[in-house]
Design a protein around this motif. Structure first.
Motif, PDB file in Angstrom:
ATOM      1  N   GLY A  31       0.814  -1.204   0.000  1.00 13.97           N
ATOM      2  CA  GLY A  31       0.000   0.000   0.000  1.00 13.97           C
ATOM      3  C   GLY A  31       0.851   1.258   0.000  1.00 13.97           C
ATOM      4  N   VAL A  32       1.911   1.245   0.787  1.00 16.22           N
ATOM      5  CA  VAL A  32       2.829   2.391   0.836  1.00 16.22           C
ATOM      6  C   VAL A  32       3.485   2.588  -0.523  1.00 16.22           C
ATOM      7  CG1 VAL A  32       4.967   3.249   1.856  1.00 16.22           C
ATOM      8  CG2 VAL A  32       3.240   2.191   3.309  1.00 16.22           C
ATOM      9  N   LEU A  33       3.933   1.504  -1.142  1.00 14.70           N
ATOM     10  CA  LEU A  33       4.578   1.594  -2.449  1.00 14.70           C
ATOM     11  C   LEU A  33       3.606   2.123  -3.500  1.00 14.70           C
ATOM     12  CD1 LEU A  33       7.122   1.098  -4.061  1.00 14.70           C
ATOM     13  CD2 LEU A  33       6.351  -1.238  -4.443  1.00 14.70           C
ATOM     14  N   ARG A  34       2.382   1.631  -3.490  1.00 18.22           N
ATOM     15  CA  ARG A  34       1.376   2.129  -4.442  1.00 18.22           C
ATOM     16  C   ARG A  34       1.132   3.614  -4.244  1.00 18.22           C
ATOM     17  NH1 ARG A  34      -3.117  -2.622  -3.891  1.00 18.22           N
ATOM     18  NH2 ARG A  34      -2.049  -4.164  -5.176  1.00 18.22           N
ATOM     19  N   TYR A  35       0.978   4.027  -3.005  1.00 16.48           N
ATOM     20  CA  TYR A  35       0.705   5.421  -2.694  1.00 16.48           C
ATOM     21  C   TYR A  35       1.865   6.311  -3.156  1.00 16.48           C
ATOM     22  CZ  TYR A  35      -1.012   9.438  -0.073  1.00 16.48           C
ATOM     23  OH  TYR A  35      -1.464  10.666   0.287  1.00 16.48           O
ATOM     24  N   LEU A  36       3.081   5.886  -2.890  1.00 12.90           N
ATOM     25  CA  LEU A  36       4.244   6.678  -3.300  1.00 12.90           C
ATOM     26  C   LEU A  36       4.366   6.744  -4.818  1.00 12.90           C
ATOM     27  CD1 LEU A  36       6.878   5.637  -0.630  1.00 12.90           C
ATOM     28  CD2 LEU A  36       5.652   7.804  -0.824  1.00 12.90           C
ATOM     29  N   CYS A  37       4.086   5.628  -5.495  1.00 17.55           N
ATOM     30  CA  CYS A  37       4.157   5.622  -6.960  1.00 17.55           C
ATOM     31  C   CYS A  37       3.098   6.537  -7.563  1.00 17.55           C
ATOM     32  CB  CYS A  37       4.002   4.200  -7.498  1.00 17.55           C
ATOM     33  SG  CYS A  37       5.438   3.172  -7.211  1.00 17.55           S
ATOM     34  N   LEU A  38       1.883   6.481  -7.039  1.00 15.65           N
ATOM     35  CA  LEU A  38       0.828   7.366  -7.541  1.00 15.65           C
ATOM     36  C   LEU A  38       1.137   8.829  -7.247  1.00 15.65           C
ATOM     37  CD1 LEU A  38      -2.348   5.299  -6.631  1.00 15.65           C
ATOM     38  CD2 LEU A  38      -1.447   5.765  -8.915  1.00 15.65           C
ATOM     39  N   SER A  39       1.685   9.103  -6.077  1.00 14.57           N
ATOM     40  CA  SER A  39       2.059  10.476  -5.737  1.00 14.57           C
ATOM     41  C   SER A  39       3.169  10.978  -6.644  1.00 14.57           C
ATOM     42  CB  SER A  39       2.500  10.559  -4.280  1.00 14.57           C
ATOM     43  OG  SER A  39       1.439  10.222  -3.432  1.00 14.57           O
ATOM     44  N   LEU A  40       4.155  10.141  -6.920  1.00 18.99           N
ATOM     45  CA  LEU A  40       5.238  10.523  -7.819  1.00 18.99           C
ATOM     46  C   LEU A  40       4.712  10.768  -9.228  1.00 18.99           C
ATOM     47  CD1 LEU A  40       8.255  10.960  -8.349  1.00 18.99           C
ATOM     48  CD2 LEU A  40       8.411   8.516  -8.858  1.00 18.99           C
ATOM     49  N   ALA A  41       3.815   9.900  -9.701  1.00 19.39           N
ATOM     50  CA  ALA A  41       3.237  10.088 -11.032  1.00 19.39           C
ATOM     51  C   ALA A  41       2.464  11.403 -11.100  1.00 19.39           C
ATOM     52  CB  ALA A  41       2.338   8.908 -11.382  1.00 19.39           C
ATOM     53  N   CYS A  42       1.698  11.701 -10.072  1.00 18.94           N
ATOM     54  CA  CYS A  42       0.941  12.957 -10.019  1.00 18.94           C
ATOM     55  C   CYS A  42       1.888  14.156 -10.022  1.00 18.94           C
ATOM     56  CB  CYS A  42       0.051  12.973  -8.787  1.00 18.94           C
ATOM     57  SG  CYS A  42      -0.928  14.475  -8.626  1.00 18.94           S
ATOM     58  N   PHE A  43       2.936  14.080  -9.223  1.00 18.85           N
ATOM     59  CA  PHE A  43       3.911  15.172  -9.168  1.00 18.85           C
ATOM     60  C   PHE A  43       4.571  15.377 -10.526  1.00 18.85           C
ATOM     61  CE2 PHE A  43       8.350  16.457  -8.746  1.00 18.85           C
ATOM     62  CZ  PHE A  43       8.182  17.725  -8.217  1.00 18.85           C
ATOM     63  N   LEU A  44       4.969  14.285 -11.180  1.00 15.44           N
ATOM     64  CA  LEU A  44       5.639  14.407 -12.477  1.00 15.44           C
ATOM     65  C   LEU A  44       4.708  14.989 -13.534  1.00 15.44           C
ATOM     66  CD1 LEU A  44       7.775  11.145 -12.584  1.00 15.44           C
ATOM     67  CD2 LEU A  44       8.571  13.495 -12.263  1.00 15.44           C
ATOM     68  N   LEU A  45       3.454  14.548 -13.551  1.00 11.84           N
ATOM     69  CA  LEU A  45       2.504  15.100 -14.514  1.00 11.84           C
ATOM     70  C   LEU A  45       2.308  16.597 -14.288  1.00 11.84           C
ATOM     71  CD1 LEU A  45      -0.177  12.278 -14.607  1.00 11.84           C
ATOM     72  CD2 LEU A  45       1.372  12.938 -16.457  1.00 11.84           C
ATOM     73  N   CYS A  46       2.189  17.002 -13.034  1.00 11.73           N
ATOM     74  CA  CYS A  46       2.038  18.424 -12.725  1.00 11.73           C
ATOM     75  C   CYS A  46       3.297  19.197 -13.089  1.00 11.73           C
ATOM     76  CB  CYS A  46       1.709  18.617 -11.246  1.00 11.73           C
ATOM     77  SG  CYS A  46       0.070  18.052 -10.791  1.00 11.73           S
ATOM     78  N   HIS A  47       4.446  18.616 -12.806  1.00  9.43           N
ATOM     79  CA  HIS A  47       5.717  19.283 -13.122  1.00  9.43           C
ATOM     80  C   HIS A  47       5.879  19.440 -14.636  1.00  9.43           C
ATOM     81  CE1 HIS A  47       9.786  20.660 -12.613  1.00  9.43           C
ATOM     82  NE2 HIS A  47      10.225  19.692 -13.389  1.00  9.43           N
ATOM     83  N   PHE A  48       5.555  18.404 -15.400  1.00 11.64           N
ATOM     84  CA  PHE A  48       5.664  18.496 -16.852  1.00 11.64           C
ATOM     85  C   PHE A  48       4.681  19.526 -17.413  1.00 11.64           C
ATOM     86  CE2 PHE A  48       7.300  13.913 -16.828  1.00 11.64           C
ATOM     87  CZ  PHE A  48       8.611  14.341 -16.726  1.00 11.64           C
TER      88      PHE A  48
END
Length: 91
Positions: free
Chosen positions: A17-34
């Motif tokens: 669950g922690v890994l999924r949450y971190l991966c989704l958060s990273l994906a969200c951050f990268l999409l926003c950053h791009f």
């Protein structure tokens, strides 16, 4: 990042669950950053720190729009396939 990406409301208990949450958060951050990089490159935004909430809303609206367009195109293709099949079967 803690407030914008809900790290303060983190409630995962398992390692997966922690890994999924971190991966989704990273994906969200990268999409926003791009999206921010795209806006600064086209001159729409200042090169300062962005409003992550506004960027997240923009990215969400874009993706929802793309998904809706994709679904409409699939429905159109299915309708056209049925139409073509009926025209082939008709004498």
């Amino acid at each position: 990042m803690k407030s914008r990406f809900a790290f303060g409301k983190f409630g995962q208990k398992t390692k997966q669950g922690v890994l999924r949450y971190l991966c989704l958060s990273l994906a969200c951050f990268l999409l926003c950053h791009f999206e921010h990089l795209d806006q600064t490159g086209s001159g729409q935004a200042e090169p300062a720190w962005p409003d992550w909430g506004a960027l997240a809303r923009q990215v969400r609206q874009q993706f929802v729009g793309w998904v809706q367009l994709f679904e409409l195109e699939r429905a159109q293709q299915q309708i056209l396939a049925v139409w073509d099949e009926k025209q082939r079967c008709a004498p």
